[in-house]
Design a protein around this motif. Structure first.
Motif, PDB file in Angstrom:
ATOM      1  N   GLU A  46      -9.138  -2.651  -2.056  1.00  0.00           N
ATOM      2  CA  GLU A  46      -8.080  -2.713  -3.074  1.00  0.00           C
ATOM      3  C   GLU A  46      -8.563  -2.092  -4.388  1.00  0.00           C
ATOM      4  OE1 GLU A  46      -5.425  -5.982  -5.593  1.00  0.00           O
ATOM      5  OE2 GLU A  46      -6.558  -6.626  -3.822  1.00  0.00           O
ATOM      6  N   SER A  49      -6.238  -4.597 -10.341  1.00  0.00           N
ATOM      7  CA  SER A  49      -6.901  -4.306  -9.063  1.00  0.00           C
ATOM      8  C   SER A  49      -8.172  -3.489  -9.274  1.00  0.00           C
ATOM      9  CB  SER A  49      -5.944  -3.550  -8.133  1.00  0.00           C
ATOM     10  OG  SER A  49      -4.846  -4.351  -7.774  1.00  0.00           O
ATOM     11  N   ASN A  86       0.824  -1.211   0.000  1.00  0.00           N
ATOM     12  CA  ASN A  86       0.000   0.000   0.000  1.00  0.00           C
ATOM     13  C   ASN A  86       0.860   1.264   0.000  1.00  0.00           C
ATOM     14  OD1 ASN A  86      -2.700   1.139   0.099  1.00  0.00           O
ATOM     15  ND2 ASN A  86      -2.190   1.831   2.152  1.00  0.00           N
TER      16      ASN A  86
END
Length: 619
Positions: A196, A154, A123
């Protein structure tokens, strides 16, 4: 926490001792280091370029963490160091950060290739890439080749859920999952997947917004994912990111088309793909924050595309969607009013809740007004028939008893009608003029400002209609400016708008007023030194008027010249006039001096010392 919530100026007096204290944390055990790195990043983000003197001191520590802290227990610390370095780069700018940026990018690439599913660095890397893009600008474009495949994957994730019988459902909460009982079943939603997806969608927006035309190679695959995401009702963050990215994708395509000499077809093709779903999302959105962003997105898309960008069907579609939102909004308001009028359960807490809901309605109405202004600006009379579908709502807001915010928005929309449709809106302006005159004296500063501004627009663009009321409008505006407290506090900016309108009446309606009285009034109310948006326009209009009048502006025995010099010298050296206007002021001073040097010198000598110095420095 203090740095994240404070203004830039707040930490500056304490910056050196603060950073000295944080430096000590970087030499302590890992947990303290993590806190210290985060704090340094927060301070840099807060103070921006003021961090530059300390940059060379902290960067080696951060890079050492990246190169030496290799164990799994140091992954969080490494992630925070990546975050800190990217924030330092944004704070100090490309030139200072450039050489270190290449090294940071290499570390990010190497680390990303070796990530595991549970690695907290993932992240941090995602957000660090976005900040590096912001810092490096178009030079970041080659690195998209590495970043985009994972990001697109994603962003394209779908809802991941399972259905269990109530007996078989997990009894304890599991990290990354949310459990919703529905009848005899339990639905398990994998929230980590949704997060996500939302993060990836936001990163796509960042890249499209920052890189503009350089992002074009990725516009099509991003649009294929993000346009359907406007209707992804499982996560608000996905929809808000999708709404935000639409104007950025169009801007990227427009910039690319201009740079490569392509025709408008490539832009039209993308817009025709976006528009139906964007309108559908505005019609069906249930979250107020998302709705506001969707309407804003449509308006920005129109702004990017420019004149004549909407087909008849697209104009009809957005007008219908806006009218439906108005009907829904007004229906909710009526229910709240009914609840407030009766019922034993209504108390101060319920009243506060309803007031908060009404304030959110205000935000929706403000965004509808702004979007309508953009539609009128770029579509002109083509949009007028569609505007009529919901135009009655604005007229309703002009009636006595309406909320001040509603009235302000109605006045702003009608300001746009007057400015962008000009003579084609003469009948509307004739009908609403009494409302503008009344609201120009309103107790709400925001309402007063919109009304005063509108009277100037009427004077400029509606000569024949306004001719009949120019004199009473001038008198009313003069009374507003000269009323007690008009130049104080929150009324100062509405007063500057009134002065701007007095200037426009003198310039555009001179034959419909007593010109001597008009000029006397104008000289008695200038200068303007509060509204930065309106001031430069006002001074330019004043200069145009003076140029038209020539020596007639000087008055009997040149009595007006000192006042004129005082007015025009007052904004010099401030942000209330831009460079071209400053040059116009200088040229006017030179012109007056050339006509009569002695008179000019005497006039300069009679005004305040500060103004004299400004003129002498300029000449």
């Amino acid at each position: 926490n203090f740095s994240e919530s404070s203004e830039k100026e707040s930490p500056l007096p304490y910056l050196k001792p603060l950073l000295e204290g944080l430096h000590k944390l970087l030499t302590m055990p890992r947990i303290a280091q993590e806190q210290g790195v985060t704090a340094v990043a927060a301070v840099a983000d807060c103070v921006s370029t003021e961090f530059t003197p300390y940059y060379d001191f902290f960067v080696p520590y951060m890079k050492e963490i990246l190169h030496r802290a290799s164990g799994t227990e140091y992954r969080m610390l490494r992630g925070k160091a990546m975050e800190c370095l990217s924030l330092l780069g944004v704070a100090v700018g490309k030139e200072k950060f450039y050489n270190d940026a290449k090294e940071v990018i290499q570390v990010l690439q190497t680390t990303e290739r070796n990530l595991t599913d549970d690695d907290p660095q993932a992240n941090f890397i995602l957000h660090a890439w976005a900040r590096l893009c912001k810092c490096l600008g178009e030079e970041f474009q080659p690195y998209l080749e590495t970043i985009m495949p994972r990001l697109l994957n994603s962003a394209n994730l779908d809802l991941d859920f399972q259905v269990h019988s109530t007996e078989a459902a997990p009894t304890e909460a599991e990290e990354g999952w949310e459990f919703l009982p529905v009848g005899e079943k339990t639905i398990a939603i994998k929230t980590s997947t949704l997060e996500e997806k939302a993060t990836a969608c936001n990163m796509l927006y960042w890249y499209a917004e920052e890189l503009k035309g350089s992002f074009f190679p990725y516009v099509q695959p991003v649009a294929q994912i993000m346009v359907p995401s406007l209707l992804f009702y499982y996560h608000d963050g996905v929809r808000t990111a999708a709404a935000s990215v639409m104007p950025a994708l169009l801007r990227s395509t427009v910039d690319h088309a201009k740079a490569t000499g392509q025709g408008p077809e490539v832009v039209a093709q993308l817009w025709n793909f976006i528009c139906p779903t964007l309108i559908q999302s505005i019609e069906g959105e249930i979250d107020t924050d998302c709705l506001i962003l969707l309407i804003e997105s449509f308006g920005e898309c129109v702004n990017v595309l420019g004149a004549g960008c909407l087909s008849h069907e697209q104009q009809a579609g957005i007008a219908k969607a806006i009218q439906q939102r108005f009907e829904t909004l007004m229906g909710f308001r009526q229910k709240r009013m009914n609840a407030q009028a009766g019922g034993e359960d209504f108390d101060k807490y319920e009243a506060q809740r309803l007031e908060e809901l009404t304030n959110r309605d205000d935000d929706v109405i403000a965004q509808i007004a702004d979007c309508t202004g953009k539609l009128l600006k770029h579509m002109k009379m083509d949009y007028m028939a569609h505007f009529a579908l919901y135009g009655k709502n604005w007229l309703y807001f002009l009636e006595s008893g309406a909320r001040s915010h509603d009235t302000q928005m109605a006045l702003c929309v009608l300001d746009d009608v007057a400015e962008y449709l000009q003579g084609n809106s003469a009948q509307i302006i004739h009908d609403v003029y009494p409302h503008f005159l009344r609201y120009s004296q309103d107790g709400s500063p925001e309402v007063r400002q919109a009304a005063c501004y509108g009277l100037g627009v009427f004077a400029q663009y509606h000569g024949q209609v306004f001719a009949q009321v120019a004199r009473p409008a001038l008198e009313a505006l003069a009374n507003i400016v000269q009323s007690p407290g008009a130049r104080e506090g929150e009324f100062a900016i509405p007063t500057d708008n009134a002065i701007s309108s007095i200037t426009k009446i003198n310039l555009y309606q001179r034959e419909n007023i007593d010109p001597n009285v008009g000029l006397e009034v104008l000289l008695s109310v200038l200068p303007v030194l509060d509204d930065k948006d309106e001031s430069d326009i006002t001074y330019n209009n004043f200069l145009t008027l003076l140029e038209k009048l020539g020596a007639n502006a000087f008055g009997q025995s040149c009595a007006h010249v000192p006042k004129i010099l005082f007015i025009l010298s007052s904004p010099l050296g401030t942000e209330f006039v831009n460079e071209p206007t400053t040059h116009r002021i200088k040229a006017y001073f030179q012109s007056v001096s050339n006509q009569d040097a002695n008179m000019f010198t005497q006039a300069v000598g009679s005004i305040p010392q500060d103004n004299q110095q400004k003129i002498q420095a300029m000449m």
